[in-house]
Design an enzyme around this catalytic site. Structure first.
Site, mmCIF file in Angstrom:
data_model
loop_
_atom_site.group_PDB
_atom_site.id
_atom_site.type_symbol
_atom_site.label_atom_id
_atom_site.label_comp_id
_atom_site.label_asym_id
_atom_site.label_seq_id
_atom_site.Cartn_x
_atom_site.Cartn_y
_atom_site.Cartn_z
ATOM 1 N N HIS B 158 1.318 7.403 4.960
ATOM 2 C CA HIS B 158 1.569 8.658 5.657
ATOM 3 C C HIS B 158 2.310 8.347 6.946
ATOM 4 O O HIS B 158 1.898 7.476 7.704
ATOM 5 C CB HIS B 158 0.264 9.375 5.972
ATOM 6 C CG HIS B 158 -0.415 9.909 4.752
ATOM 7 N ND1 HIS B 158 0.021 11.038 4.112
ATOM 8 C CD2 HIS B 158 -1.473 9.462 4.050
ATOM 9 C CE1 HIS B 158 -0.749 11.266 3.059
ATOM 10 N NE2 HIS B 158 -1.662 10.323 2.993
ATOM 11 N N CYS B 200 6.751 10.554 4.667
ATOM 12 C CA CYS B 200 7.404 11.710 5.259
ATOM 13 C C CYS B 200 8.293 11.238 6.406
ATOM 14 O O CYS B 200 7.927 10.337 7.147
ATOM 15 C CB CYS B 200 6.384 12.696 5.791
ATOM 16 S SG CYS B 200 5.354 13.396 4.511
#
Lengths: 684, 368
Positions: B158, B200
């Site tokens: 992440h 991301c």
């Protein structure tokens, strides 16, 4: 340079100037704040947000349900067995627990019986501070009146055994109804499935709670023993496994991650398809984590196509004023949208009414502080729990289908909670529901309360400064105005002490169990009144109170201290139970702010003063707790069925459930009400 | 201790010998002229917890792919922050899948996890890159690359704007990464480095990179999210991320002798199926992507020179050469370096090393 600055008076800091400005315009500010506070409360359904799953780990619905039709039909067979035992003439209440235990062992779980006696009524007024009393373990099961909980445990095959998920099915072990048997059937089919799966990380406990002595009592007794190391625990663990595999020792399975209470309603009222009603309120308005409600709602709506509801006050649903309010806000929303398409507020009027009724019910149930189901017992141990009440639309023909749907929902919720790594902590604990998928969080609803009580300190400060200014020069004994308030504070303190005594009077009244509710209530009121009279007489006869006699004309000081006391009481209560404080503020704030001696109004005789006097009398009448209770009850249903002893029963239930609301009524609301009457009847 | 290190690799390896004439030319310091010697892969899964199953599956899939294309286990550093295979929630104990068809168990035999669980930290990661380990760290946990190495650095987890989360408790920032790469360059620990990140806003992680020879590709641009590919409703979690899934799909059709170029890999990403825009940064990379086969990073295809003589003879020759050169030439340090180039404790103290690299003996470990 220094000389100049010594001459110029230093300007006070801006915050002080703002404060002084607000105090000097306290009348205007308090009117604006009160109206804004009520409006904000009415706007809450519009401000409600859609719920969302906040915790990443939950992932509800990501795994497909494994519960098959075979499991559901096993559950159906189980239901039929229970019903056949139930229809037998001789039933000592042990046949069904034995049958359940047998089935649990067959499916590979561990099982034990938990015998308990319901606790006698005991009043722990400060329980909400210290948590449940775990020290009381009763070992003497004297009579046959004990209940038998059956506890089945599936151990997670590769789990660490430190956490558990609880399924609770309350049923009457002597004479279970069909719907109770159905809820047992749901739990059984899920339990057998879970004993086979390989993905469990938390142990599963199925508590078939014997509800002969009440659902809550059975669950609370089991929880009390679960969290208490009783003396027999250690040897029982090893020795007391009987030959049929049922242990008498108390079986445990780690800390509880979540608990689901499964109930089946007798008839489906108002649902178009199979329905589900979620009850979440625990004692003192505590709520389980919103995520738990979210996953149930998500899985029920998207997974099983159930119609989900939370409680609402039905009688409000067709009230014209609520509907017109809804239409008004819809209109404003439309106008705002036409002005600027970016402004999106305003919901359809029907949604608004639905939201209001649900919100009112949510607020009322939280304010009562009485749990709405057996899940409340879990919240006392900080375990997140809710009650799921299913309403089957089909009476008997499609039971297997019903078991399949409900079983899959329960399985899905358990699998989702099973994914959890920590306690529920991501989502809200402080919220009000306006529909199963919309909520108002603490940050929003506190605005309404803050606006409502904001005038109190301002008015208190304004009255105090008035009282110290308006001191007449011809005062016989010049006393420092800064100390005048101490005498009035003494009066206020004595009245609050009286409130504390009033709180414990019902405890003594309970020593006469034969008296009817009405007589008890009247005795309570009469004894309180007599006590008030005596304390007043005693306090005024005390030698050091002679100075206060000189100041009796200073009703403004008395009002200032009363308002300050009400402010403190409401603030404290808002920390313990927001909903109680909000409803209490709606009654208390106007009453305290309006209070002016009737004698002043009577002598002035203008239209304004007469109206003010009438308002005062009305507010004081409504502010009397029994009157407020009976009026609201009458307004919500009808005035025909309203009787005075309802109030006693209501107060008794609050007391028995250790609700903080009871203490609030007796120790904050009632003293402030008495003080307001005192101000109204003041001699000028 | 140090002397024993020198000879151990000789006993376990097939030796490839590249002998260069010792030309004392300082112009050859640029890495673009050094030979591609070996391939390394650092595969990092940075996130814990069951719901991040897909990150472990991503990393293990890449592990399997680079192994299949020829990078040996000892030159793969695999970092897995959690153990999904043994998670109690795993319906298939000791197995990890990256597809709901469950045809391929990624956690089968011969998976060597070098850093696992709480060992996967930013500190350890930076230590691996820069080669500054504590004494006790075994060789298998070190990046023993040299100035001819091609390194694939794959990371998944992440992330956000200019950071990648490690272990739910700390972050690797783009500055940290750029700094570590810079140190690697100065220490001549790689020739070419491909950084591939699936997270991301992956592109933001490359913004601080300055070192030549670095090629970077990320799953998404700034402000974009990277998404998982599909949910395995049997296991109950998403099992692979989109970027990695399509990367793997590209490689599934290849074997280690294929000549598919990096540009064909990079153009294979379709923003519509990816739901994000794959971003690649080429300004630090000298070669044209059309001419670079993907196996330069994802495989280990080397030019091999067959020698008849067994290594004993070789080492004799080697010694002879060392002996003869060392006293005669200042550049004898280069020999010593070559001997010890696998020893990470060695410090690059000799300034002459920096101007005279790679003009001596090389040992290429190629374990089957």
């Amino acid at each position: 340079m220094t000389e100049v600055s010594a001459v110029v008076k230093p300007k006070p800091r801006p915050i002080i100037r703002i404060g002084l400005f607000l105090i000097s315009h306290s009348l205007f500010v308090s009117i604006v704040c009160c109206i804004a506070g009520v409006l904000a409360l009415l706007l809450l359904p519009v401000l409600a947000k859609n719920t969302y799953i906040s915790e990443n780990a939950l992932m509800p619905g990501s795994a497909s349900a494994m519960l098959s039709t075979d499991d559901a039909s096993d559950g159906h067979v189980f239901v039929n067995k229970i019903m056949s035992i139930s229809s037998m003439s001789i039933n000592s209440g042990i046949e069904i627990p034995e049958m359940i235990a047998k089935h649990i062992i067959e499916s590979g779980g561990e099982v034990n019986y938990h015998k308990f006696q319901p606790l006698s009524d005991s009043f722990h007024p400060l329980q909400f501070f210290v948590g449940p009393d775990a020290g009381m373990v009763q070992d003497n099961y004297s009579s046959t009146s004990y209940g038998v909980n059956t506890v089945g445990i599936v151990r997670a095959p590769r789990g660490d055994g430190k956490e558990a998920i609880i399924i609770v099915t309350p049923y009457n072990s002597v004479k279970p109804t069909t719907s109770e048997a159905l809820s047992l059937g749901v739990a059984y089919s899920v339990f057998t499935l879970l004993s086979r799966v390989s993905w469990l990380a938390k142990d599963i406990i199925w508590l078939a709670a014997d509800s002969r002595h009440g659902e809550h009592a059975a669950v609370a007794a089991w929880l009390r023993d679960y969290y208490t190391l009783s003396s027999g625990d250690l040897e029982h663990e090893v020795t007391s496994v009987k030959r049929d595999g049922v242990s008498n020792g108390f079986r445990r399975a780690g800390t509880m991650a979540a608990a689901l209470v499964i109930k089946v309603a007798d008839s489906s009222t108002g649902f178009e398809k199979d329905g589900l009603k979620i009850y979440a309120e625990a004692s003192n308005g505590q709520m389980p984590n919103l995520d738990l409600i979210n996953i149930v709602n998500y899985l029920a709506v998207h997974g099983q196509g159930l119609q989900v509801r939370v409680e609402k006050i039905w009688s409000l649903l067709d009230s014209w004023w609520l509907y017109s309010l809804g239409e008004l806000q819809e209109l404003i929303g439309k106008v705002a949208k036409s002005l600027n398409p970016g402004w999106k507020f305003g919901i359809p009027a029907s949604d608004y009414v639905e939201g209001c009724t649900t919100l009112a019910s949510s607020l009322y149930n939280q304010a009562l502080g009485i749990p709405t189901g057996p899940h409340g017992a879990f919240r006392d141990y900080q375990v997140d729990a809710i009650t799921l009440e299913f309403s089957p639309r089909f009476s008997s023909s499609q039971r297997v289908l019903f078991l399949l749907h409900v079983g899959r929902l329960v399985e899905g919720v358990i699998r989702s909670v099973n994914n959890l790594l920590e306690k529920f902590h991501q989502s809200f604990f402080l919220y009000l529901m306006t529909s199963p998928s919309r909520f108002v969080s603490v940050g929003t609803y506190m605005i309404a309360f803050a606006l409502l009580i904001a005038p109190l300190p301002l008015v208190a400060a304004a009255l105090f400064s008035d009282a110290s200014k308006s001191k007449s020069p011809g005062e016989s004994i010049p006393t420092s105005p800064a100390w005048n308030w101490l005498y009035t504070a003494k009066t206020v303190l004595i009245v609050h002490l009286w409130g504390a005594i009033v709180t414990i009077i019902p405890y003594f009244l309970r020593q006469f169990p034969d008296s009817s509710p009405l007589i008890s209530l009247l005795t309570w009121i009469a004894s309180s009144a007599v006590l008030l009279f005596f304390t007043r007489a005693a306090s005024s006869s005390l030698p050091f109170s002679c100075a206060s006699q000189l100041q009796t004309s200073e009703w403004t000081l008395l009002k200032a201290v009363t308002v300050a006391a009400a402010f403190i009481g409401l603030c404290l209560m808002s920390v313990i139970n927001y909903a109680t404080a909000e409803i209490g503020a709606l009654l208390l704030v106007p009453m305290c702010l309006m209070a002016v001696p009737l004698r002043i109004d009577a002598t002035a005789k203008t239209a304004k003063t007469v109206a003010r006097g009438a308002c005062n009398v009305l507010l004081v009448f409504v502010g009397f707790p029994p009157a407020a209770f009976l009026l609201s009850k009458g307004a919500l249903s009808s005035f025909d069925g309203v009787r005075l002893d309802d109030f006693w029963n209501w107060i008794e239930s609050l007391r028995e459930w250790n609700s903080a609301t009871y203490i609030y009524i007796c120790m904050v609301h009632l003293p402030c009400w008495v003080l307001c009457i005192h101000i109204l009847l003041h001699r000028r | 201790m140090a002397t024993s290190f020198k000879f151990k690799p000789l006993t376990i390896s097939i030796l490839l010998l590249f002998l260069y004439n010792a030309i004392a030319s300082s112009a050859s310091g640029s890495s673009s002229t050094t030979m591609h010697t070996n391939n390394w892969a650092i595969l990092v899964c940075t996130s814990r917890f069951w719901f991040n199953y897909r990150h472990m599956a991503n990393t293990l899939s890449l592990y399997r792919t680079v192994k299949r294309l020829g990078i040996p286990d000892e030159r793969i550093i695999l970092m897995l922050a959690d153990d999904m295979a043994c998670n109690a929630r795993n319906k298939y104990p000791a197995q990890v899948f990256n597809n709901e068809n469950h045809l391929l168990n990624l956690y089968g035999d011969n998976v060597e996890v070098d850093y696992r669980g709480y060992e996967v930290t930013v500190e350890n990661f930076l230590r691996i890159l820069t080669g500054r380990h504590e004494r006790a760290v075994p060789r298998s946990k070190r990046l023993l690359s040299d100035e001819g190495s091609h390194i694939l650095l794959y990371m998944t987890g992440h992330g956000g704007d200019e950071f990648l989360k490690f272990q739910d408790s700390e972050e690797l920032q783009s500055h940290d990464l750029a700094d570590a790469v810079k140190q690697m360059k100065e220490k001549r620990r790689f020739k070419e480095l491909l950084i591939m990140v699936d997270t991301c806003q992956a592109a933001t992680l490359f913004s601080q990179l300055q070192s030549p020879g670095v090629l970077a590709i990320g799953s998404s641009k700034k402000g974009e999210n990277s998404y998982s590919h599909h949910l395995d409703s049997d296991v109950g979690v998403s099992v692979v991320d989109r970027f990695t899934f399509y990367t793997l799909a590209f490689f599934e059709s290849l074997n280690m002798y294929d000549n598919a170029s990096l540009s064909s890999l990079f153009t294979s990403y379709n923003p519509n199926t990816l739901m994000s825009t794959a971003y690649y940064r080429t300004d630090l990379y000298q070669r044209r992507l059309e001419e670079v086969p993907v196996t330069n990073f994802f495989g280990s295809v080397m030019e091999t020179i067959h020698t008849d003589s067994p290594y004993r003879a070789f080492s004799n020759r080697y010694y002879r050469k060392s002996k003869t050169e060392m006293p005669s030439d200042q550049s004898g340090g280069g020999n010593r370096r070559a001997l010890k180039d696998l020893d990470i404790l060695e410090e690059l103290a000799d300034p002459k090393l920096n101007v005279r690299p790679l003009q001596s003996t090389y040992l290429l470990v190629h374990e089957g």
